[in-house]
Write a protein that holds these residues in place. Structure first.
Motif, PDB file in Angstrom:
ATOM      1  N   ASP A   5     -11.431   1.361   0.745  1.00 27.92           N
ATOM      2  CA  ASP A   5     -10.562   1.451  -0.458  1.00 27.92           C
ATOM      3  C   ASP A   5     -10.379   0.091  -1.072  1.00 27.92           C
ATOM      4  O   ASP A   5     -10.724  -0.648  -0.105  1.00 27.92           O
ATOM      5  CB  ASP A   5      -8.925   1.948   0.100  1.00 27.92           C
ATOM      6  CG  ASP A   5      -8.129   2.133  -0.911  1.00 27.92           C
ATOM      7  OD1 ASP A   5      -8.680   2.485  -2.082  1.00 27.92           O
ATOM      8  OD2 ASP A   5      -6.844   2.845  -0.866  1.00 27.92           O
TER       9      ASP A   5
ATOM     10  N   ARG B 206      -1.197   5.343   2.278  1.00 24.01           N
ATOM     11  CA  ARG B 206      -2.153   4.831   2.096  1.00 24.01           C
ATOM     12  C   ARG B 206      -2.483   3.821   3.011  1.00 24.01           C
ATOM     13  O   ARG B 206      -3.504   3.501   3.649  1.00 24.01           O
ATOM     14  CB  ARG B 206      -2.148   4.156   0.634  1.00 24.01           C
ATOM     15  CG  ARG B 206      -3.528   3.503   0.171  1.00 24.01           C
ATOM     16  CD  ARG B 206      -3.390   3.050  -1.411  1.00 24.01           C
ATOM     17  NE  ARG B 206      -4.537   2.428  -1.903  1.00 24.01           N
ATOM     18  CZ  ARG B 206      -4.794   2.063  -2.931  1.00 24.01           C
ATOM     19  NH1 ARG B 206      -3.641   1.728  -3.716  1.00 24.01           N
ATOM     20  NH2 ARG B 206      -5.959   1.638  -3.554  1.00 24.01           N
ATOM     21  N   ALA B 207      -1.522   3.002   3.701  1.00 26.80           N
ATOM     22  CA  ALA B 207      -1.279   2.417   4.673  1.00 26.80           C
ATOM     23  C   ALA B 207      -2.032   3.008   5.896  1.00 26.80           C
ATOM     24  O   ALA B 207      -2.525   2.289   6.735  1.00 26.80           O
ATOM     25  CB  ALA B 207      -0.100   1.606   5.128  1.00 26.80           C
TER      26      ALA B 207
ATOM     27  N   TRP C 289      -5.662   3.074   6.060  1.00 22.80           N
ATOM     28  CA  TRP C 289      -6.340   1.985   6.185  1.00 22.80           C
ATOM     29  C   TRP C 289      -6.147   1.572   7.585  1.00 22.80           C
ATOM     30  O   TRP C 289      -7.092   0.841   8.161  1.00 22.80           O
ATOM     31  CB  TRP C 289      -5.440   0.799   5.301  1.00 22.80           C
ATOM     32  CG  TRP C 289      -5.930   0.648   3.999  1.00 22.80           C
ATOM     33  CD1 TRP C 289      -5.845   1.732   3.079  1.00 22.80           C
ATOM     34  CD2 TRP C 289      -6.309  -0.402   3.251  1.00 22.80           C
ATOM     35  NE1 TRP C 289      -6.229   1.180   1.828  1.00 22.80           N
ATOM     36  CE2 TRP C 289      -6.553   0.169   1.907  1.00 22.80           C
ATOM     37  CE3 TRP C 289      -6.563  -1.768   3.687  1.00 22.80           C
ATOM     38  CZ2 TRP C 289      -6.951  -0.894   0.806  1.00 22.80           C
ATOM     39  CZ3 TRP C 289      -6.884  -2.592   2.583  1.00 22.80           C
ATOM     40  CH2 TRP C 289      -7.050  -2.094   1.219  1.00 22.80           C
TER      41      TRP C 289
ATOM     42  N   TRP D 261      -7.570  -2.352  -3.126  1.00 22.43           N
ATOM     43  CA  TRP D 261      -5.998  -2.527  -3.643  1.00 22.43           C
ATOM     44  C   TRP D 261      -5.940  -3.738  -4.504  1.00 22.43           C
ATOM     45  O   TRP D 261      -6.775  -4.822  -4.164  1.00 22.43           O
ATOM     46  CB  TRP D 261      -5.089  -2.350  -2.644  1.00 22.43           C
ATOM     47  CG  TRP D 261      -3.726  -2.959  -2.939  1.00 22.43           C
ATOM     48  CD1 TRP D 261      -2.764  -2.255  -3.576  1.00 22.43           C
ATOM     49  CD2 TRP D 261      -3.189  -4.246  -2.843  1.00 22.43           C
ATOM     50  NE1 TRP D 261      -1.543  -2.938  -3.538  1.00 22.43           N
ATOM     51  CE2 TRP D 261      -1.866  -4.128  -3.403  1.00 22.43           C
ATOM     52  CE3 TRP D 261      -3.642  -5.520  -2.313  1.00 22.43           C
ATOM     53  CZ2 TRP D 261      -1.213  -5.485  -3.352  1.00 22.43           C
ATOM     54  CZ3 TRP D 261      -3.117  -6.567  -2.545  1.00 22.43           C
ATOM     55  CH2 TRP D 261      -1.639  -6.612  -3.066  1.00 22.43           C
TER      56      TRP D 261
ATOM     57  N   LEU E  82       0.887  -1.223  -0.123  1.00 23.37           N
ATOM     58  CA  LEU E  82       0.119  -0.021  -0.073  1.00 23.37           C
ATOM     59  C   LEU E  82       0.890   1.279  -0.027  1.00 23.37           C
ATOM     60  O   LEU E  82       0.479   2.224  -0.476  1.00 23.37           O
ATOM     61  CB  LEU E  82      -1.029  -0.039   1.096  1.00 23.37           C
ATOM     62  CG  LEU E  82      -1.956  -0.942   1.483  1.00 23.37           C
ATOM     63  CD1 LEU E  82      -2.601  -1.079   2.549  1.00 23.37           C
ATOM     64  CD2 LEU E  82      -3.120  -0.490   0.180  1.00 23.37           C
TER      65      LEU E  82
END
Length: 359
Positions: A65, A21-22, A25, A67, A17
């Motif tokens: 999200d 982005r992580a 999350w 991925w 990610l």
């Protein structure tokens, strides 16, 4: 596929990610039922993942999200979304939302599956900035999408709800065009409405009805329903703190009579709220937040669409520090039975509703 109900990223997925982005999350979403669905290849490596969340006592789930490892793995991601939609449908949900940070795009397979973009909110609180929203309705519920504005204080939910209702009723409201930054004029409007209607700090139904009457043109009917004869929302106060708020509510009663706002003291049923909202009216609802957030607190929301099973609301409160955004709180469907639990306040469980005609 593997699933975790308390999503904790392993090192492999965190690295895939990337740090920014992580971090999104891994926001503390535990209050809103986070779920992480993973698809793996034959070697056990993650090839796609979907993070979702949902408020309690609502009929919608949000995709936070999606991925996938490479373009070759996009079908695996699409398959996870299909499974999420199937679960939502089986759960009786009315909608699946999808939040997309600015700078990212909704994947083509989402559009193919019927996800349509929501109108951008009026920028105000943090949760209205930095993302776009999409929705796939799982039931036929034709209606005009409402505008959205998030309250900028802990106490202006009633003011925001009233101003959104005024906007839908064609009587002003917030700025007509969504700007990239919060508007000083909109916040001034929010605070000015609160000052006019406030019972310090709450807004009670009679005071809200009076200010809605002052805000709307004469041909727009305003009607208050409150199945309680004494002052409301003052249970925690005593002495002077209680007395002056009760006196203000007596003045609201007098003003309501003077400007011709009917006050109905019989309890209005949720089925009746839904029927009137499905017709030509809006309903400003005094709710207890506990079913949605797990914490008791009085709050105002706006009901603007409905059918025989759900009512669609605009909720001006966003728990942005817990991963919520305007995508959660805009166009939010709630089942009748859950709304029946929410639209009741205090030990007496009284119900406050302000009906207004829409444009």
């Amino acid at each position: 596929m593997t699933t975790t109900l308390s999503p904790r990223l392993d090192d492999e997925l965190r690295t895939a990610l990337g740090p920014a982005r992580a971090a999104r999350w891994e926001l503390p979403r535990e209050a809103y039922a986070p779920r992480l669905d993973l698809a793996r290849d034959a070697d056990g490596a993650a090839v796609a993942a979907v993070l979702s969340s949902r408020r309690g006592a609502t009929a919608a789930v949000k995709i936070v999200d999606v991925w996938w490892r490479s373009e070759a793995d996009a079908p695996a991601a699409a398959g996870l979304v299909d499974e999420l939609v199937d679960r939502a449908s089986a759960n009786g949900d009315a909608a699946v939302k999808w939040e997309v940070p600015l700078g990212q795009e909704l994947p083509d397979f989402a559009r193919e599956r019927g996800f349509a973009e929501l109108h951008a909110p009026h920028p105000s609180a943090a949760g209205t900035l930095g993302s776009r929203g999409y929705v796939r309705w799982l039931r036929e519920l034709p209606h005009t999408e409402a505008p959205y504005y998030a309250q900028t204080t802990m106490y202006t939910c009633g003011a925001v709800t009233g101003l959104l209702a005024a906007e839908l009723a064609g009587a002003g409201g917030f700025a007509a065009d969504a700007a990239p930054e919060p508007s000083v004029a909109d916040r001034d409007l929010e605070l000015a409405f609160w000052r006019r209607a406030s019972n310090y700090p709450a807004i009670e139904p009679l005071g809200l009805g009076v200010v809605m009457r002052e805000t709307l043109p004469p041909e727009r009917r305003v009607e208050v329903h409150l199945d309680h004869d004494g002052p409301v929302l003052i249970e925690a106060y005593s002495g002077f703190e209680r007395d002056f708020r009760a006196e203000l509510q007596s003045e609201s009663q007098r003003q309501a009579e003077a400007v011709g706002v009917p006050v109905v003291r019989e309890r209005v049923a949720v089925a009746e709220i839904a029927r009137r909202v499905a017709g030509s009216e809006l309903a400003l609802l005094l709710i207890d937040e506990a079913p949605m957030h797990g914490e008791t607190g009085p709050h105002w929301v706006l009901a603007h669409a409905a059918d025989e099973e759900v009512v669609v609301i605009e909720d001006p409160w966003i728990s942005s520090e817990l991963g919520e955004s305007w995508v959660d709180t805009h166009e939010l469907p709630i089942a009748h039975a859950d709304l029946d639990r929410m639209v009741a306040w205090g030990e007496a469980g009284y119900r406050g509703v302000v009906f207004v005609d829409r444009a």
